[in-house]
Write an enzyme that holds these catalytic residues in place. Structure first.
Site, PDB file in Angstrom:
ATOM      1  N   CYS A  76       1.296   3.080  10.031  1.00 22.31           N
ATOM      2  CA  CYS A  76       1.695   1.937   9.210  1.00 22.31           C
ATOM      3  C   CYS A  76       2.591   1.883   8.931  1.00 22.31           C
ATOM      4  CB  CYS A  76       0.335   1.501   7.623  1.00 22.31           C
ATOM      5  SG  CYS A  76      -1.451   2.024   8.552  1.00 22.31           S
ATOM      6  N   LYS A  85      -5.499   8.183  -3.851  1.00 19.35           N
ATOM      7  CA  LYS A  85      -4.328   9.116  -3.003  1.00 19.35           C
ATOM      8  C   LYS A  85      -3.972   9.994  -4.298  1.00 19.35           C
ATOM      9  CE  LYS A  85      -2.345   5.877  -0.595  1.00 19.35           C
ATOM     10  NZ  LYS A  85      -3.140   6.132   1.073  1.00 19.35           N
ATOM     11  N   GLN A 113       3.258   6.993  -3.377  1.00 20.39           N
ATOM     12  CA  GLN A 113       3.131   7.811  -2.500  1.00 20.39           C
ATOM     13  C   GLN A 113       4.167   9.155  -3.724  1.00 20.39           C
ATOM     14  OE1 GLN A 113       0.971   9.438  -0.301  1.00 20.39           O
ATOM     15  NE2 GLN A 113       0.906   7.945   0.713  1.00 20.39           N
ATOM     16  N   HIS A 157       5.696   1.414   4.641  1.00 21.20           N
ATOM     17  CA  HIS A 157       4.278   1.516   4.527  1.00 21.20           C
ATOM     18  C   HIS A 157       4.022  -0.434   5.144  1.00 21.20           C
ATOM     19  CE1 HIS A 157      -0.165   1.228   4.298  1.00 21.20           C
ATOM     20  NE2 HIS A 157      -0.260   2.347   4.275  1.00 21.20           N
ATOM     21  N   ASP A 168       6.695   0.309  -4.588  1.00 19.25           N
ATOM     22  CA  ASP A 168       5.564   0.851  -3.635  1.00 19.25           C
ATOM     23  C   ASP A 168       5.439   2.080  -3.642  1.00 19.25           C
ATOM     24  OD1 ASP A 168       3.714   2.064  -2.547  1.00 19.25           O
ATOM     25  OD2 ASP A 168       4.412   1.186  -0.515  1.00 19.25           O
TER      26      ASP A 168
END
Ligand code: 7TS
Length: 407
Positions: free
Chosen positions: A361, A224, A201, A121, A198
């Site tokens: 993104c 999220k 997700q 991302h 990261d």
């Protein structure tokens, strides 16, 4: 997990959009919020809104307990050793920027390398480009396999003893692939580098154990994972955080302030300058309670099934290309022959189906896929097989709408 009961806990899902029942397939952008999270935030503002860490009045004590209690919930959720290692940020982007601006700028020089992947991302690319620019370090990319997965041999070849930082997403917001971050962390450590993950997700969708992964930093966003917007988390190993300089200076983060010099509070507060995100953190804590009640393994299994079902149903439609590996989390990114994904998303919206279209993104990944944009359906614990059917039926209508341009 009874998905119909779960759905009932999300007030927003019970509505019509454009005259059709809402089918929300954009949870990778932001998830919906269960009633108990909305109520928790409402309760904070109605009953004990107050600033934290100051003074002795009763409401202030409640607010501080709520805020610090949420930190403990986050710690337990990702199995960190200590709450000293949990820093509240504005989200994943701010968390990665904190590592880049503090650890990155202070520990890298012209001889050093930063290693990332082309599937990241933008918020896990640009901070490292900036560190490379300001320190003279070199930014390198682990190449991807044809299906968008990472081969550990490529990691071994790209990471060298000059590498100081390896930063990789745990789950791709476009391909849905689950990256072997534990194994990548081993390669990073063997070469003396730190591993940044990261987790935007992954944390919402699967059980994450930062000690087992042995990552040095792990970033994620509340919005999220059924929590409110405006709050997120940076996990960092204490040994690194202790040595790092804050990036924001002012109230809350100080110990002693003189006319010309000041000292910082201990961890984690030295990284939380200014009035913190009190309602946000309390809401995130409630979201964690909610996710724990459902069970992270149940959530992962449910989404995995939905994604597989969606892929098998999409295969019935001529001219639909799905990107990414077969084994994946609940993200299905696709294109329909010559129809622009924005047109696909617009027709789907008219049918009440919310998907995202664009570059997500991830412009370098779009370039790697050789497309300018894609459409994406992303699933969460409240989605059903009926949602997938509604989505596929709407896509068939899209095909009819665009006639022979498509298929
Ligand atoms: N990293 C990943 C893997 C993401 O998917 C996102 C947001 C971020 C970082 C940034 O998170 P933020 O909360 O700081 O904004 N991804 C998406 C998406 O896929 N569609 O909208 C936002």
């Amino acid at each position: 997990m009874n998905v119909q009961e779960v759905r009932k806990m999300f007030p927003i899902l019970d509505q019509q959009v454009n005259g059709k029942p809402l089918v929300y397939l954009d949870s990778a952008a932001t998830s919906q919020k269960p009633k108990q999270v909305i109520d928790k935030i409402d309760d904070y503002y109605r009953r004990y809104n107050s600033n934290v860490h100051r003074g002795v009045h009763t409401l202030g004590t409640y607010a501080t307990d709520g805020y610090e209690g949420a930190r403990e919930k986050v710690r337990a959720f990702i199995k960190a050793k200590s709450t000293e290692e949990i820093i509240f940020t504005r989200g994943t982007t701010t968390a990665i920027n904190l590592v880049a601006s503090s650890y990155g700028r202070d520990n890298l020089g012209p001889e050093d390398e930063i290693v990332i992947t082309p599937m990241e991302h933008h918020s896990n690319i640009i901070p490292w480009q900036q560190v490379a620019r300001t320190t003279g370090a070199t930014l390198k990319y682990i190449p991807l396999q044809k299906d968008g997965t990472i081969d550990l041999k490529d990691v071994e070849e790209t990471v060298t003893d000059k590498t100081k930082i390896v930063s990789v997403m745990h789950v791709s917001n476009v391909l849905g692939s689950i990256n072997p971050v534990k194994e990548i962390a081993k390669v990073a450590h063997k070469n003396g580098a730190v591993m940044v993950v990261d987790g935007a997700q992954s944390v919402p969708h699967m059980s994450v154990d930062v000690q087992d992964l042995d990552c040095d930093f792990y970033a994620f966003s509340s919005h999220k994972m059924c929590g409110p917007t405006g709050v997120g988390v940076l996990y960092g190993k204490k040994e690194h955080l202790e040595k790092m300089e804050p990036v924001e200076f002012g109230g809350e983060m100080i110990d002693f302030v003189g006319l010309y010099e000041s000292t910082w509070k201990e961890l984690p507060w030295k990284f939380e300058g200014g009035t913190p995100i009190i309602a946000g953190a309390i809401g995130l804590g409630e979201a964690i309670d909610f996710l724990n009640e459902i069970g992270m393994d149940n959530i992962l299994e449910h989404e995995h099934k939905l994604a597989q079902y969606a892929i098998s149903r999409l295969a019935e439609i001529d001219g639909v290309e799905v990107y990414g590996p077969k084994e994946r989390a609940g993200v299905v990114t696709f294109n329909c022959d010559d129809v622009h994904p924005h047109d696909v998303a617009t027709v789907l919206d008219a049918e009440g189906v919310a998907v995202r279209a664009g570059h997500h993104c991830a412009q370098p990944l779009m370039k790697w896929l050789d497309v300018t944009a894609t459409a994406r359906a992303s699933f969460y614990l409240y989605n059903t097989e009926e949602d997938v059917d509604a989505f596929v039926n709407a896509l068939i209508k899209t095909k009819e709408y665009f006639g022979d341009v498509f298929g």
